[in-house]
Design a protein around this motif. Structure first.
Motif, PDB file in Angstrom:
ATOM      1  N   MET A 132       0.823  -1.207   0.000  1.00 34.82           N
ATOM      2  CA  MET A 132       0.000   0.000   0.000  1.00 34.82           C
ATOM      3  C   MET A 132       0.859   1.259   0.000  1.00 34.82           C
ATOM      4  SD  MET A 132      -3.190  -0.385  -0.496  1.00 34.82           S
ATOM      5  CE  MET A 132      -3.849   1.219  -0.123  1.00 34.82           C
ATOM      6  N   PHE A 160      -8.362  -5.913  -1.006  1.00 36.18           N
ATOM      7  CA  PHE A 160      -7.172  -6.543  -1.582  1.00 36.18           C
ATOM      8  C   PHE A 160      -7.415  -8.031  -1.795  1.00 36.18           C
ATOM      9  CE2 PHE A 160      -2.999  -8.600  -1.110  1.00 36.18           C
ATOM     10  CZ  PHE A 160      -2.294  -7.953  -2.112  1.00 36.18           C
ATOM     11  N   VAL A 162      -3.412  -3.033  -5.256  1.00 33.24           N
ATOM     12  CA  VAL A 162      -3.198  -1.886  -4.360  1.00 33.24           C
ATOM     13  C   VAL A 162      -3.306  -0.571  -5.119  1.00 33.24           C
ATOM     14  CG1 VAL A 162      -1.885  -3.156  -2.632  1.00 33.24           C
ATOM     15  CG2 VAL A 162      -0.663  -2.032  -4.498  1.00 33.24           C
TER      16      VAL A 162
END
Length: 169
Positions: free
Chosen positions: A67, A131, A158
């Protein structure tokens, strides 16, 4: 001009051509058939190839690191795969609208009829839930009506989450 002999020659020519066609099919079937005759097993041939070694799996990178490297502009390009069913202007299409989806309750879009299978993912669309869901929606929520196959690349997932998070909800 069209007598019995001409008709006999035409029928004979047709029958001869058909016989050659059938014999050719039979010969081709017997030469190139993989299965045995009468249910008997026939050995198959294996082509040996050089072993490339054990398949190397991608190293496992934790979600926080992924991320941190997320690129919302790249996620906008990835969203092109979602655009067929989802909109980001507040209106529903085949799927519910996705503006403000990050942090939203999973089945919270008014006017959209959910299948109920998404509740297996959790209560809220957290980045972690998204995710795992985006990797394979059918595996994450069996019975979902979402027909999308998923995004196998973690970076694409992401990036998409970062893009959706950047939208005003």
């Amino acid at each position: 001009m069209f007598d019995t002999m001409t008709m006999t020659k035409a029928v004979g020519g047709f029958c001869g051509a058909f016989l050659i066609y059938l014999l050719g099919g039979w010969a081709g079937e017997s030469l190139y058939s993989v299965g045995g005759h009468g249910g008997e097993e026939v050995a198959s041939y294996v082509i040996e190839v050089e072993d490339a070694g054990p398949a190397e799996d991608e190293p496992e990178v934790d979600f926080a690191t992924l991320m941190a490297s997320a690129d919302a502009s790249a996620g906008e390009r990835v969203f092109g795969k979602c655009r067929a069913c989802h909109k980001i202007d507040g209106s529903n299409a085949t799927g519910p609208h996705l503006d403000g989806v990050v942090g939203r309750a999973i089945d919270a879009v008014d006017g959209f009829s959910y299948s109920g299978a998404l509740l297996q993912v959790g209560d809220t669309w957290t980045p972690e839930n998204m995710f795992h869901f985006l990797e394979s929606p059918r595996n994450a929520a069996p019975g979902t009506t979402m027909s999308f196959a998923g995004l196998p690349k973690p970076q694409d997932r992401v990036d998409l989450i970062a893009y959706l998070d950047s939208l005003d909800g």
